[in-house]
Motif scaffolding. Sequence first.
Motif: not given
Length: 279
Positions: A75, A78, A244
């Motif tokens: 996460e 990202e 996630g």
Amino acid sequence: MQPIQRRILLLGASGYVGGGLWSGLSPRHWVTGTCSSRRVAELIPIDLRDETALAALAQQGFDLVIHAAGLVDLEQCEANPPLTRDLNVRSVEVLIQALHGTSTRLVYLSSDNVFDGRLDAYTEDDPPAPLTVYGRSKVAAENLLRDSRHVVVRIPIVYGRSPFSDRFFERFRKARTLAQTDIVCTPLYLPSLAPALEQLWDYSGLLHFGGSEVMTRYTLMSRIRDALQLPTEIVPVRSAELPGGQLRPPRLILRSNRHSLSGPGLEEALADLRSMASP
């Protein structure tokens, strides 16, 4: 036969995997380890984004530089692709340039997350198909080392004790631990990684090293909880139920067609864990 003693620079020794390597390699080799934001007294602090400092450190006459540092949380990757590239890719470019013309070899730890999880199993011959920023950063770093004298070792999810960042067992200190029933992998016992690297670091190119058993994350967590009689409740969940969760490929089975090594089975690993102090 005892391995030849090497002078090793271990980047990321303060992390979970890096700490396991520090514990395993230091008794048999001369290891200089690094840390980043979380300082550890016996480790050298360095920011991978400080290219001058990183290059200067790598050029201090080591036999091996083991790169176990970088950003690994899916996460976080990202949310910040530029930082992910700086830590996971650009640092490799800096090291390649710094080690050019020297005898020092780079060992880069990569991930099974370079694959999308659609095949039954993956060997070194299967083309990457990453689903995430993290996976793409690992592929980009691997490509920098393609056809070089250096070595890339892909590993799966890792479990076991680590001296400086024991994040795997932190999950068992909670009242409830969520574990996916639909994520299938070949989990690797962390203490087996250092002796495996001692046999693999004279290779060049791409290698896989995983555990010998295939299981879900739920099975892994449940069997560890039961074997060590830990108080947490292991709660079965589907990956999509977790924040996630869609980022994780469903089936990542690492196998190698270049060597016959694998990590120990879970029962052997549990016997070793039971011999240690409880969390």
